[in-house]
Design an enzyme around this catalytic site. Sequence first.
Site, PDB file in Angstrom:
ATOM      1  N   HIS A 445     -10.016 122.146-100.279  1.00  0.00           N
ATOM      2  CA  HIS A 445     -11.681 121.310 -99.224  1.00  0.00           C
ATOM      3  C   HIS A 445     -10.973 121.912 -97.458  1.00  0.00           C
ATOM      4  O   HIS A 445      -9.604 122.476 -97.295  1.00  0.00           O
ATOM      5  CB  HIS A 445     -11.104 119.544 -99.142  1.00  0.00           C
ATOM      6  CG  HIS A 445     -10.239 118.988 -98.386  1.00  0.00           C
ATOM      7  ND1 HIS A 445      -9.924 119.003 -97.084  1.00  0.00           N
ATOM      8  CD2 HIS A 445      -8.993 118.674 -99.338  1.00  0.00           C
ATOM      9  CE1 HIS A 445      -9.218 118.028 -96.978  1.00  0.00           C
ATOM     10  NE2 HIS A 445      -8.593 117.888 -97.821  1.00  0.00           N
ATOM     11  N   CYS A 464      -4.463 116.417-101.688  1.00  0.00           N
ATOM     12  CA  CYS A 464      -5.713 117.748-102.287  1.00  0.00           C
ATOM     13  C   CYS A 464      -5.162 118.845-101.102  1.00  0.00           C
ATOM     14  O   CYS A 464      -4.157 119.050-101.078  1.00  0.00           O
ATOM     15  CB  CYS A 464      -6.274 116.892-101.664  1.00  0.00           C
ATOM     16  SG  CYS A 464      -7.434 115.807-102.549  1.00  0.00           S
TER      17      CYS A 464
END
Length: 563
Positions: A445, A464
């Site tokens: 992301h 992440c």
Amino acid sequence: MRRWRWLGAALAAGLVVLGCHKDDTAAATVALRSAVAAKPPPRGVPAAHWRVVRTIYADRAAAPLWLDGDRPSDRARELVQALCHADAQGLRPRDYDLAALERALAAAEAKDHGPAALAELDLRLTALFVDYGGDLLAGRLDPRAVDSGWYIKDRRRSVDSTLRVAAQAPTFAKMLTPLAPGRRDYADLVDWLARYRRIAEAGGWPAIPGKGPIRPGDRGPRVAALRARLAATGDLDSAAVTAGAAPYDRTLAAAVARFRARHGLGAEGAAGGIVDAATLAALDVPAESRVRQIELNLERLRWLPHDFGPRYVLVNIPDYQLHAYDGGKEVLTMRVIVGKQYENATPVFADTMSYVVFHPRWNVPRSIVANEIIPKMQADVRWAAEHGYEIVDPKRDTVVDPGSIDWKGVDTATFAFGVRQKPGPDNSLGRIKFMFPNSFDIYLHDTPAKQLFDRRERDFSHGCVRVEEPERLAQYVFAGDPAWSAGKIHAALVEDTATVQAKVPQRLPVYLVYLTAFSRNGTLEFRDDPYGADRRALARLGRVEADTATRSRCARLLERLKR
């Protein structure tokens, strides 16, 4: 150490004693057929190994695999050479039962030898091929037993079938082709292992005396040692190794920049070309330690799929870099931020990207809610609204007024509400996330914290992977899709604000890997070990080089196989 002292029992279980036979191969076939008919595995043989050995002989109607009449074939000698030089692949020659092979060879060379001795020799060679081939295919060690954060599916499930096919190849070289990783980076790392071993065996590289930085224009023994050190690893042309009076000049500065780039320190160097503490620390890592590091990462490459496919995304966690490939060629690279060590470490796994979300909401994981959000709300109930967060009743999927909750009395273990962050410039996921659904809830992301990409060590996330150039990555992901041209992607990211989910036109493999030594375009690179995984794995891997007894036995075997 694995042992293969088992063939006498297998042969005794059903072998018909044969006299002299003009056709030794045919007689050995009869003996082999009887030996492999035994269903229980012989003593000391794992059932899986015995199954594949028996299957290999079943595929060839029990014909010998390694014999040429009553003598071992050239293929047998090539196998023994490979076993004796297994350390060239980062494997251990002493793992293979060469002592039992030496005894079997002696029995087959005896004047009164019969088909049983030839059959035993052939079986032992096949068992060694299965052992060595399995190590090439899937590594010596089970990655899950070595590294608790490694979840990429290894190839252990396909070892037997691959070995069975490989055994049918007409030459030993072709038998090996489907076993070792065929990617260029593996072959290059094997070559680099040989070069660094030669450096280590010659005494390694010189240490740089003294303390403190080395600056352009400096002279003396430290600069001379720096030149010799960089020449040892090819960062500096050996012709540039001059007397101690030579200053730190532009040629040496360029060599320092090459060294820094290879070790993830940044090619630009420290301010003004100064050889700083980080560079000195990397320069002083012993050659023997670098050899061990290369051996470990060869093992890690064997844990990975042999073929990633023509189009894929790869993130190397210790390198803090993302690489995208198309047609097998790298077309995109960018910096990334990965998870913090310990509880937020980014796991090693692979999955398939299937969709992308523009302007996503962030559903905050419960661990972050408990450890970070609730304490902030207890300090100031207005914190959520000021930072774009909503408190959600998960049963009704409705937003709850934070003031209606008794934050002081909240039990983090039983907190009944969810927390999500609305889309916007401060959203922790940035403007886009790239989804490859997995059990870890890990994805790629964007991030609003762009300044963190300038840090050398970029392990700041909760697991992440934050990407530096999300728009370029989106263009790669949607390449060839008319519905998502570069212009439409830009508009969706910059001009629009609506949350939009877009299906990826072609499912895209994503690999999150952990390599601290690797070859990139033929250049050997090293990285630090942010999760401490090298230390744990090296303890399990042990020393690789052949010991004196193994080297002596190999010399005897290879000399006898010349005849």
